[in-house]
Write a protein that holds these residues in place. Structure first.
Motif, short mmCIF file in Angstrom:
data_model
loop_
_atom_site.label_atom_id
_atom_site.label_comp_id
_atom_site.label_asym_id
_atom_site.label_seq_id
_atom_site.Cartn_x
_atom_site.Cartn_y
_atom_site.Cartn_z
N GLN A 13 9.81 -2.52 4.18
CA GLN A 13 10.48 -2.70 5.48
C GLN A 13 11.69 -1.79 5.48
O GLN A 13 12.57 -1.92 4.61
N SER B 72 2.41 2.35 10.42
CA SER B 72 2.44 1.27 11.42
C SER B 72 2.41 -0.10 10.76
O SER B 72 2.96 -1.06 11.30
N LYS B 73 1.79 -0.18 9.59
CA LYS B 73 1.69 -1.48 8.89
C LYS B 73 2.75 -1.62 7.80
O LYS B 73 2.85 -2.67 7.18
N THR C 109 4.29 -3.10 0.07
CA THR C 109 4.71 -3.24 1.47
C THR C 109 6.20 -2.98 1.54
O THR C 109 6.95 -3.30 0.61
N SER D 106 0.14 3.69 5.44
CA SER D 106 0.01 3.32 6.84
C SER D 106 1.41 2.98 7.35
O SER D 106 1.97 1.94 7.02
N ASP E 108 0.42 9.33 7.52
CA ASP E 108 -0.63 8.33 7.30
C ASP E 108 -1.84 8.96 6.63
O ASP E 108 -2.17 10.11 6.87
N TYR F 290 2.78 -0.20 4.88
CA TYR F 290 1.92 -0.51 3.73
C TYR F 290 1.50 0.76 3.03
O TYR F 290 1.19 1.78 3.67
#
Lengths: 110, 113
Positions: free
Chosen positions: A25, A67-68, A23, A65, A52, A70
């Motif tokens: 950020q 949007s996530k 993950t 992904s 994606d 991830y």
């Protein structure tokens, strides 16, 4: 700021499938890299995702992904030689450099 | 084949010594990087350079300096080595921008005693 998280260690069985998650950020997105690093050796490039979805390269696939925030690396038909650390990395949002996660050490057992 | 070479695989130095780590790439890459790698901390960027004579601080530049006089060569200098600089040092290069893979050298394992 930028942050990348991935599990520290994983264990899997020869011939099986394993998924290594990451993950991230970032304040801006410009793709996500996966590298493989065998013990005592330099990292080598595995994949780069900017859109994606799933990208497959033989036994290895990488999913993203945006949007996530991830990604995962999927390793199929595991072999003993796949025992290594797998590093997730993302370009810095405002500088010409890449931020690396701490890496996931994958151990394959017979 | 891209090739990134580093001057030494293993190096042992004494506290206070000046240490030079050399990195050479043969692919005419604009970007060059120096990282150190420690258990549990992953790859941490020390300095990078996007052109000859240009340098930018990474995340942990303290105690280090760099030199890039020629496009193919990027040197990392430890002005006065300390024991906490014992680490694996990795050099990498890439084309300009951040959407290209980095090519790594074999690494130099430096021990400061």
């Amino acid at each position: 700021g930028q942050n990348i998280d991935q599990p520290t260690e994983m264990t899997a069985t020869e011939g099986a499938i394993v998924q290594i998650n990451c993950t991230y950020q970032t304040s801006g997105f410009n793709g996500l890299f996966w590298y493989q690093q065998h013990a005592g050796e330099a990292p080598t490039f595995l994949s780069y995702n900017v859109l994606d979805g799933l990208e497959e390269k033989g036994r290895f696939s990488s999913f993203l992904s945006r949007s996530k925030g991830y990604s995962y690396l999927l390793l199929k038909e595991l072999q003993m030689k796949d025992s290594a650390s797998y590093l997730c990395a993302a370009p810095h949002s405002s500088a010409s450099k890449i931020i690396f996660g701490s890496g996931t050490r994958l151990s394959i057992r017979p | 084949d891209v090739k990134v070479t580093q001057s030494s695989r293993y190096l042992v130095k004494r506290t206070g010594e000046k240490v030079f780590l050399e990195c050479v790439q043969d692919m005419d890459h604009e970007n060059m990087f120096w990282y150190r790698q420690d258990p549990g901390l992953g790859l941490r960027l020390i300095y990078f350079s996007y052109d000859v004579k240009m340098k930018e601080k990474g995340d942990i530049p303290e105690g280090y300096s760099v030199s890039r006089e020629k496009k193919e060569r990027f040197s990392l200098i430890l002005e006065s080595a300390s024991t906490n600089q014992t680490s694996m040092y990795l050099c990498a290069s890439s084309p300009p921008g951040t959407n290209y893979e980095q090519y790594f050298g074999p690494g130099t394992r430096l021990t400061v005693t």
